[in-house]
Design a protein around this motif. Structure first.
Motif, PDB file in Angstrom:
ATOM      1  N   ILE A  63      -6.010  -5.250   5.888  1.00 29.42           N
ATOM      2  CA  ILE A  63      -7.245  -5.197   6.698  1.00 29.42           C
ATOM      3  C   ILE A  63      -7.016  -5.794   8.082  1.00 29.42           C
ATOM      4  O   ILE A  63      -7.655  -5.389   9.056  1.00 29.42           O
ATOM      5  CB  ILE A  63      -8.374  -5.928   5.941  1.00 29.42           C
ATOM      6  CG1 ILE A  63      -8.720  -5.154   4.659  1.00 29.42           C
ATOM      7  CG2 ILE A  63      -9.628  -6.074   6.813  1.00 29.42           C
ATOM      8  CD1 ILE A  63      -9.697  -5.871   3.738  1.00 29.42           C
ATOM      9  N   THR A  64      -6.075  -6.724   8.195  1.00 30.42           N
ATOM     10  CA  THR A  64      -5.839  -7.356   9.503  1.00 30.42           C
ATOM     11  C   THR A  64      -5.243  -6.381  10.513  1.00 30.42           C
ATOM     12  O   THR A  64      -5.286  -6.634  11.717  1.00 30.42           O
ATOM     13  CB  THR A  64      -4.877  -8.559   9.371  1.00 30.42           C
ATOM     14  OG1 THR A  64      -3.565  -8.083   9.037  1.00 30.42           O
ATOM     15  CG2 THR A  64      -5.368  -9.539   8.315  1.00 30.42           C
ATOM     16  N   VAL A  79     -13.978  -6.399  11.936  1.00 34.18           N
ATOM     17  CA  VAL A  79     -13.159  -6.242  10.728  1.00 34.18           C
ATOM     18  C   VAL A  79     -13.553  -4.942  10.041  1.00 34.18           C
ATOM     19  O   VAL A  79     -14.741  -4.696   9.784  1.00 34.18           O
ATOM     20  CB  VAL A  79     -13.364  -7.426   9.768  1.00 34.18           C
ATOM     21  CG1 VAL A  79     -12.565  -7.217   8.485  1.00 34.18           C
ATOM     22  CG2 VAL A  79     -12.949  -8.725  10.455  1.00 34.18           C
ATOM     23  N   VAL A 113     -13.021  -2.279   6.813  1.00 34.45           N
ATOM     24  CA  VAL A 113     -12.583  -2.225   5.409  1.00 34.45           C
ATOM     25  C   VAL A 113     -12.704  -0.807   4.889  1.00 34.45           C
ATOM     26  O   VAL A 113     -13.774  -0.189   4.994  1.00 34.45           O
ATOM     27  CB  VAL A 113     -13.440  -3.164   4.525  1.00 34.45           C
ATOM     28  CG1 VAL A 113     -12.979  -3.078   3.070  1.00 34.45           C
ATOM     29  CG2 VAL A 113     -13.349  -4.596   5.032  1.00 34.45           C
ATOM     30  N   TYR A 156      -3.696 -15.012   6.614  1.00 36.44           N
ATOM     31  CA  TYR A 156      -4.169 -14.253   5.456  1.00 36.44           C
ATOM     32  C   TYR A 156      -4.854 -15.164   4.448  1.00 36.44           C
ATOM     33  O   TYR A 156      -4.487 -16.346   4.310  1.00 36.44           O
ATOM     34  CB  TYR A 156      -3.006 -13.571   4.731  1.00 36.44           C
ATOM     35  CG  TYR A 156      -2.379 -12.411   5.475  1.00 36.44           C
ATOM     36  CD1 TYR A 156      -2.995 -11.165   5.519  1.00 36.44           C
ATOM     37  CD2 TYR A 156      -1.143 -12.571   6.113  1.00 36.44           C
ATOM     38  CE1 TYR A 156      -2.408 -10.102   6.185  1.00 36.44           C
ATOM     39  CE2 TYR A 156      -0.540 -11.505   6.783  1.00 36.44           C
ATOM     40  CZ  TYR A 156      -1.179 -10.277   6.812  1.00 36.44           C
ATOM     41  OH  TYR A 156      -0.602  -9.234   7.474  1.00 36.44           O
ATOM     42  N   TYR A 185      -5.036  -4.902  -1.462  1.00 35.57           N
ATOM     43  CA  TYR A 185      -5.587  -5.289  -0.156  1.00 35.57           C
ATOM     44  C   TYR A 185      -5.065  -6.654   0.273  1.00 35.57           C
ATOM     45  O   TYR A 185      -4.913  -7.572  -0.553  1.00 35.57           O
ATOM     46  CB  TYR A 185      -7.111  -5.381  -0.220  1.00 35.57           C
ATOM     47  CG  TYR A 185      -7.851  -4.068  -0.288  1.00 35.57           C
ATOM     48  CD1 TYR A 185      -8.290  -3.419   0.867  1.00 35.57           C
ATOM     49  CD2 TYR A 185      -8.140  -3.491  -1.512  1.00 35.57           C
ATOM     50  CE1 TYR A 185      -9.000  -2.217   0.796  1.00 35.57           C
ATOM     51  CE2 TYR A 185      -8.841  -2.287  -1.597  1.00 35.57           C
ATOM     52  CZ  TYR A 185      -9.269  -1.663  -0.442  1.00 35.57           C
ATOM     53  OH  TYR A 185      -9.969  -0.480  -0.526  1.00 35.57           O
ATOM     54  N   SER A 194      -6.144  -9.537   3.415  1.00 35.80           N
ATOM     55  CA  SER A 194      -7.235  -9.787   4.346  1.00 35.80           C
ATOM     56  C   SER A 194      -7.131 -11.188   4.940  1.00 35.80           C
ATOM     57  O   SER A 194      -6.565 -12.101   4.318  1.00 35.80           O
ATOM     58  CB  SER A 194      -8.578  -9.646   3.620  1.00 35.80           C
ATOM     59  OG  SER A 194      -9.652 -10.016   4.460  1.00 35.80           O
ATOM     60  N   PHE A 231     -12.370 -12.229   0.578  1.00 34.00           N
ATOM     61  CA  PHE A 231     -12.772 -10.902   0.095  1.00 34.00           C
ATOM     62  C   PHE A 231     -14.255 -10.821  -0.252  1.00 34.00           C
ATOM     63  O   PHE A 231     -14.896  -9.782  -0.035  1.00 34.00           O
ATOM     64  CB  PHE A 231     -11.911 -10.519  -1.113  1.00 34.00           C
ATOM     65  CG  PHE A 231     -10.494 -10.168  -0.742  1.00 34.00           C
ATOM     66  CD1 PHE A 231     -10.197  -8.951  -0.139  1.00 34.00           C
ATOM     67  CD2 PHE A 231      -9.453 -11.057  -0.974  1.00 34.00           C
ATOM     68  CE1 PHE A 231      -8.898  -8.622   0.217  1.00 34.00           C
ATOM     69  CE2 PHE A 231      -8.151 -10.750  -0.628  1.00 34.00           C
ATOM     70  CZ  PHE A 231      -7.867  -9.531  -0.021  1.00 34.00           C
TER      71      PHE A 231
END
Length: 267
Positions: free
Chosen positions: A10-11, A52, A54, A166, A183, A185, A189
């Protein structure tokens, strides 16, 4: 073939939505932008605070609950990872939709011949040794396709190399026994709408335990119903043996006559 998976970091997602466009093209769906899962959007990009993004899609569980609850075997898990749906077997019960721990499958409610719709993890491409369409279209590497074990090693390595960048968790490793979509992130989460309290035990195992109890329930229920049936029948048999309701009416009538007669003698 080794089990395949997607690693979604996601980053690294910039919100370009190329993943959805490629998915729609691969599945011959309308070229429209959709920010939630629908029968015509097998993957959807959702934006959260701070820019962000997703991706939402089928998690392709290692032991899919949708397959375990389907009464006609319309869902199957392939060795490569995709969870597939055979619409020719589907009877429209929609147990799969109710059972999915991630609320992914969508139903074509407006269709005269409705089907369940969800990501197929580009099963034909994967079988041919190609990456999924979404991974191939991602310009930043936010979505990466490969061997699940190798992707897991890479995910943990990214966390080790950037421990402040992270959350120290790879989502999809243990959730419902593990999934084929993983995933990474920087944001917890749970703040991104992920279900973080789901079982770590594959749900089909829990389903099986519940199903094992069903014969017992059925047996007890059957015994109770038989008991009620036996008592009812027994009362009828006793009534018939004693002459039945007609005799009872006669007895009552005679009793009434005798009573009247006794009163009459008294007079």
């Amino acid at each position: 073939m080794k089990a395949k998976a997607l690693l979604i970091d996601i980053t690294q997602c910039v919100g370009c939505n190329n993943c959805q466009a490629a998915c729609k093209e691969a599945n011959r769906q309308p070229d429209t932008v959709e920010n939630r899962l629908t029968p015509t959007a097998y993957t959807a990009l959702q934006e959260y605070e701070g820019g962000v993004y997703v991706r939402r899609m089928c998690q392709h569980c290692k032991e899919p609950t949708c397959a375990s609850v389907c009464p006609v075997g319309a869902f199957t898990k392939t060795a490569e990872g995709p969870v597939l749906y055979d619409e020719s077997k589907c009877i429209g019960c929609r147990y799969c939709i109710q059972a999915c721990p991630f609320q992914v499958p969508r139903y074509e409610w407006s269709s005269n011949n409705p089907r369940v719709r969800k990501c197929r993890l580009c099963a034909e491409r994967v079988a041919a040794g190609q990456p999924t369409a979404c991974a191939e279209a991602c310009p930043t590497g936010a979505t990466k396709f490969g061997d699940r074990d190798e992707l897991l090693k890479e995910a943990y390595e990214r966390i080790r190399n950037n421990p402040t960048g992270y959350v120290h968790r790879v989502y999809g490793v243990t959730e419902v026994g593990g999934t084929s979509v993983l995933y990474l992130s920087a944001v917890p989460f749970e703040k991104l709408g992920f279900k973080t309290q789901v079982e770590t035990t594959p749900l089909p195992a829990l389903t099986a335990n519940a199903m094992e109890k069903i014969p017992g329930v059925v047996t007890v229920g059957t015994a109770l119903l038989y008991g009620i049936y036996w008592i009812t029948n027994r009362r009828e048999e006793v009534a018939r043996a004693e002459g039945g309701p007609a005799v009872l009416r006669d007895k009552l009538t005679r009793g009434s006559d005798d009573h009247d007669g006794h009163i009459g003698h008294g007079k």
